[in-house]
Design an enzyme around this catalytic site. Sequence first.
Site, mmCIF file in Angstrom:
data_model
loop_
_atom_site.group_PDB
_atom_site.id
_atom_site.type_symbol
_atom_site.label_atom_id
_atom_site.label_comp_id
_atom_site.label_asym_id
_atom_site.label_seq_id
_atom_site.Cartn_x
_atom_site.Cartn_y
_atom_site.Cartn_z
ATOM 1 N N CYS A 1 0.850 -1.194 0.000
ATOM 2 C CA CYS A 1 0.000 0.000 0.000
ATOM 3 C C CYS A 1 0.885 1.244 0.000
ATOM 4 C CB CYS A 1 -0.893 -0.036 1.244
ATOM 5 S SG CYS A 1 -1.568 1.558 1.718
ATOM 6 N N CYS B 1 0.656 3.246 3.198
ATOM 7 C CA CYS B 1 1.404 2.611 4.292
ATOM 8 C C CYS B 1 2.881 2.967 4.168
ATOM 9 C CB CYS B 1 1.250 1.087 4.247
ATOM 10 S SG CYS B 1 -0.458 0.515 4.252
ATOM 11 N N ASP C 1 31.132 8.294 -39.803
ATOM 12 C CA ASP C 1 32.579 8.462 -39.781
ATOM 13 C C ASP C 1 33.139 7.106 -40.227
ATOM 14 O OD1 ASP C 1 35.135 9.463 -39.181
ATOM 15 O OD2 ASP C 1 35.087 8.512 -37.225
ATOM 16 N N ASP D 1 32.775 8.373 -33.487
ATOM 17 C CA ASP D 1 33.355 7.784 -32.274
ATOM 18 C C ASP D 1 33.117 8.638 -31.042
ATOM 19 O OD1 ASP D 1 35.137 9.850 -32.579
ATOM 20 O OD2 ASP D 1 36.767 8.616 -33.323
ATOM 21 N N ASP E 1 34.626 13.826 -33.201
ATOM 22 C CA ASP E 1 33.536 14.313 -34.046
ATOM 23 C C ASP E 1 32.456 15.065 -33.267
ATOM 24 O OD1 ASP E 1 34.475 13.273 -36.547
ATOM 25 O OD2 ASP E 1 33.995 11.283 -35.798
#
Length: 790
Positions: free
Chosen positions: A99, A102, A489, A683, A687
């Site tokens: 619950c 609870c 690439d 990579d 880049d």
Amino acid sequence: MSKLENKVKHEFLLEGLDCANCAMKIEKSVNGIQSITSCNVNFATKTLTMEMDKTKEIDTIEEARRNIHRLEPHINILEKGRKSRNTHNHTLYLDGLDCANCAAKIEKSVGELEGVTSSSVDFVSKKLIIEVSESATSEQLVINEAVKLINRIEPHVKAIEEYDNDPHEHNHEIGNTKKVLVRLGIGIVIGSLGMFTPVSGIYELALFLLAYLIVGGDVIYRAFRNILRGQVFDEHFLMALATIGAFAIKQYPEGVAVMLFYQVGELFQGIAVNRSRKSIGDLMDIRPDYANIKVGNEIKRVSPDEVKIGDIIVIKPGEKVPLDGKVIEGNSMVDTSALTGESVPREVQSGSDVLSGFINKSGLLSVEVTKVFGESTVSKILDLVQNASSRKAPTENFITKFARYYTPVVVIVAAALAFIPPLLLNGATFSDWIYRALVFLVISCPCALVVSIPLGFFGGIGAASKMGILVKGSNYLEALNNVKYVVFDKTGTLTKGVFEVTTICPSGNILKEDLLEYAAFAETHSNHPIAQSIRNAYGKELSVDKIQEYNEISGHGTAVTVEGKEILAGNAKLMNKENIAFKEPSEIGTIVHIALNRNYAGYIVIADELKEDSVQAVRSLKELGIKKTIMLTGDAASVAKSVGEKLGLDEVHAELLPQHKVEEIEKIDAQKNPKEKIIFVGDGINDTPVLARADVGMAMGGLGSDAAIEAADIVIMTDEPSKIPAAIGIAKRTRVIVWQNILFALGVKGIFLLLGAFGIATMWEAVFSDVGVTLLAVLNAMRVLRVPNS
């Protein structure tokens, strides 16, 4: 830059958040705070992410807390990743916790114990994390007090402290379901007595009212509580209004039956949502629970957060690697599938790097830690997946806005439906049209969309993560559907990036050994794979003291002075730039030209192999409807052309500097349709400008690479180009399922709204169109997780 520096982001866990509409209300309210620049609430992970003005940070957080407590007082707000100094964390497993209220009570009460600096209950994993101050007289006494307190507040919950292993997983859902079914069963029996026994008047009303309160008393209570807080139009209010309305017109059996149907639907809906959360959570269950740290001759079990760089940890067979490090002793096979999706174990030995999240399969390993836990691979991956939900897809934003306007419009239409026809139509009665309006209101709840759409996207991100594809947001996942141009690439993306010297061709009287030595000196300080391959081929120790000058010429090569000799090493552009006469060789490969004292000395040919799945990846992309596959590389034109032909690429552009790659992306962008997207796959290290410029930047070989994880929108954790079409496939599957849910939910609701307006649909159909449709939509969203690992 200054604007970015003035922003700060905070993440909060909203414990007790169990209602999609509540999540929407919280997001809207917090977004309305002036100093908030962005706010997202993820219902699936119960996470609130806020970006705010750094100068107003404290006041903004306090205002956000006040807004949330005003809207939903039962929600406990915990800042993620916040750990006080001079404290220790302890975890209790709450066996039998079923619950959310609870959980909130336990969390609040334990947090008030002396010595406890904070307590947090994760309702989904049923764990209580207690932060105990070091100043406490005895940590164990505090934990014992917490266990006693939990037993007193919720006697059915058993608190188990976690030491060695996770406690045995019990199926609490079944136990909770039985309790609810018993309650509903009692209500059915009492309701049946009302229907099939010869009672009438006050006795009939008493029986049905008792059955109604047993079945739906909690719904009535929540509706009343929300009205007092000014939050009227939620599903509890709509159900209470509809069923009380049925009692008002003396349709007692229908009032009880509709509430019963609603409660059963809610029960199954809750199970479905929790199971989908658990399924997604299981996909990323890679966080280590502990680390075995070596202290002298002893092994001590500690939290991964407590381990420092340079510490030695021991990983036993079957354990997760808790932190990134280097193996200093032992050898073993490790399972990397949790990070990469690869099923084949890899071998590690002394000197090998291991990453957190790997699983040690066989031998005992001693590892020197190279990163603290917060900077480790597993921590970054978990952070990426958790934060992915804050970048919402356009579809999610559309649904959020749609629901915001849809519900009030339907309420206005329902009010008009209740009061206008009886005033205008002969023979129309208020009781009949009010009933129709109540049916109309029950149907209007947009829960199916609000719950299932985020779960669909979150499931797609989770499934991709399991395959070693990290998607930083559902917006990027959705963008993959519109990709028509894939730009690669070359080195490390389509090729292995493992270079070997294949030819040494000196000019004049220079020896091969001398030419290789000159090249090795020229590449002494370079981290490029080509430089590494030349040094490996030379194979001898290089005396750095001999180098008097070193100059790296971007996009061309290097210039060094060694013991008075000027050495130039690089591509043809470097030779042309320095006006050194040479002949272009015919060999295929990367050519490194060397000049000594401004005279051409010869060249070295370095070859790079294609990855095994590169050809299949390009073919699969074509099958997915990609218009063009393009390669951009700084390599020589002859090498690039050869690779392009082998792969069947549409275009190849060679001898490009990083800025030239950006220019090529911009040319493609100018030619394409505005709705079409461009992926750049690189990579992630060299880049970065191109990754940022493309619509979707994808980093290949990102395993353990901080630069790749930072730069890209999507990170492929392996070196496999075949994961690119796999990512697009997951995106397409996710979109199909998301739109199935949208069309199904809107279609069914549209039909039933019309039927309700014309008096054909009853409360039964209305409840199905609300709860039933939500349940079916959530179950459908869970299908996203069943993506084949291929």
